[in-house]
Design an enzyme around this catalytic site. Structure first.
Site, PDB file in Angstrom:
ATOM      1  N   HIS A  15       0.845  -1.203   0.000  1.00 48.18           N
ATOM      2  CA  HIS A  15       0.000   0.000   0.000  1.00 48.18           C
ATOM      3  C   HIS A  15       0.884   1.258   0.000  1.00 48.18           C
ATOM      4  CE1 HIS A  15      -2.783  -2.938   2.032  1.00 48.18           C
ATOM      5  NE2 HIS A  15      -3.592  -2.451   1.105  1.00 48.18           N
ATOM      6  N   GLY A 124      -3.125  -1.458  -7.029  1.00 50.09           N
ATOM      7  CA  GLY A 124      -2.001  -2.382  -7.197  1.00 50.09           C
ATOM      8  C   GLY A 124      -2.245  -3.377  -8.316  1.00 50.09           C
ATOM      9  N   ASP A 127      -3.776  -7.170  -7.639  1.00 50.05           N
ATOM     10  CA  ASP A 127      -5.159  -7.546  -7.961  1.00 50.05           C
ATOM     11  C   ASP A 127      -5.406  -7.118  -9.406  1.00 50.05           C
ATOM     12  OD1 ASP A 127      -6.064  -8.558  -5.344  1.00 50.05           O
ATOM     13  OD2 ASP A 127      -5.595  -6.529  -4.710  1.00 50.05           O
TER      14      ASP A 127
HETATM   15  O1  PAF Z   1      -8.151  -3.651  -3.334  1.00 47.93           O
HETATM   16  C1  PAF Z   1      -8.813  -3.288  -2.350  1.00 47.93           C
HETATM   17  O2  PAF Z   1      -8.285  -3.085  -1.249  1.00 47.93           O
HETATM   18  C2  PAF Z   1     -10.316  -3.090  -2.487  1.00 47.93           C
HETATM   19  O3  PAF Z   1     -10.858  -4.023  -3.359  1.00 47.93           O
HETATM   20  C3  PAF Z   1     -10.707  -1.650  -2.887  1.00 47.93           C
HETATM   21  C4  PAF Z   1     -10.191  -1.308  -4.272  1.00 47.93           C
HETATM   22  C5  PAF Z   1     -10.168  -0.673  -1.867  1.00 47.93           C
HETATM   23  C6  PAF Z   1     -12.231  -1.533  -2.924  1.00 47.93           C
HETATM   24  O4  PAF Z   1     -12.797  -1.817  -1.700  1.00 47.93           O
END
Ligand code: PAF
Length: 249
Positions: A15, A124, A127
């Site tokens: 993150h 990211g 995913d």
């Molecule tokens: O990837 C994530 O953490 C979640 O799917 C997101 C994009 C914040 C949506 O809730």
């Protein structure tokens, strides 16, 4: 310009890489932390999702966030929810294993965009299917994808990794090893065979899918020319892990 980094909290270095990228583009970086019930299968999963708000604020601020926004449920879904439908690829792979998941994702992302009104938003590549589905939303917000941050042995950083047992953690890099070994294979058949053989040697990994797809529409790739990607998902110790890697040089 304002850049949004949507998260569900339990922040880690992956993150922080998103936040740093956002900060390299703007002095106005909003990090949202909202555990979105619409994208989970059950209320138990929502309740079990790790929460560490104080640490999240620290990590986000250190990485360059200028605002950490933690909306409550009513702020995101004030009256009745207006559920959106993900694009067609939302039915495949992760979407097939987690029905309704991507509809929940596009619904919340659309609300976050509506409220924050960012010019850009950062997600990211870990995913990757989610990233492509968000790109397909056509929201008018510039969507930036950031490469996956990995542990020393290749395991993709994820909030779920802490739930792995000691032995599970050791075998978890099988996903990375399989993709890295296949990346430069001469043909797609050989690449797929390398992936299948590598993951089958690890008895702790229960594979859900391991495929090489076209990045655009997630159809099965027929060759390893441009924009083909290996995508793998499965369970170790009951913990669902997913990862992906672009194939080719
Ligand atoms: O990837 C994530 O953490 C979640 O799917 C997101 C994009 C914040 C949506 O809730």
């Amino acid at each position: 310009m304002s850049v949004l980094v949507p998260t569900m909290g339990a922040l880690h270095k992956g993150h922080q890489a998103l936040i740093k990228r956002a900060r390299s583009m703007s002095q106005d970086v909003v990090v949202s932390i909202f555990v979105n019930p619409l994208q989970f299968e059950s209320a138990d999963d929502v309740a079990a999702y790790p929460r560490s708000p104080e640490r999240d604020i620290q990590l986000a601020t250190l990485a360059g966030a200028t605002e950490v926004w933690m909306p409550d449920y009513e702020e995101i879904y004030p009256s009745q929810i207006n559920p959106l439908k993900a694009s067609a690829i939302g039915e495949l792979y992760e979407g097939k294993s987690r029905p309704g998941h991507f509809d929940g994702v596009v619904t919340v992302v659309s609300r976050l965009f509506e409220i924050v009104k960012p010019e850009a938003a950062v997600f990211g590549e870990k995913d990757f299917q989610q990233l492509q589905i968000i790109r397909a939303m056509d929201s008018g917000v510039e969507i930036i994808g950031v490469p996956t941050v990995r542990e020393f042995d290749g395991l993709a950083l994820s909030s779920r990794n802490v739930r792995l047992s000691e032995t599970g953690r050791v075998s978890a890099n099988v996903i990375y090893r399989a993709m890295a070994a296949a990346r430069l294979a001469p043909t797609i058949a050989i690449a797929q065979e390398i992936i299948d053989t590598t993951i089958s040697t690890d008895t702790g990994f229960r594979c859900d899918y391991a495929a090489i797809i076209d990045e655009e529409n997630f159809s099965l790739a027929s060759d390893l020319t441009k924009h083909k990607r290996a995508i793998i998902a499965g369970w170790i110790d009951g913990v669902r892990l997913i990862d992906n890697m672009r194939m080719g040089a």
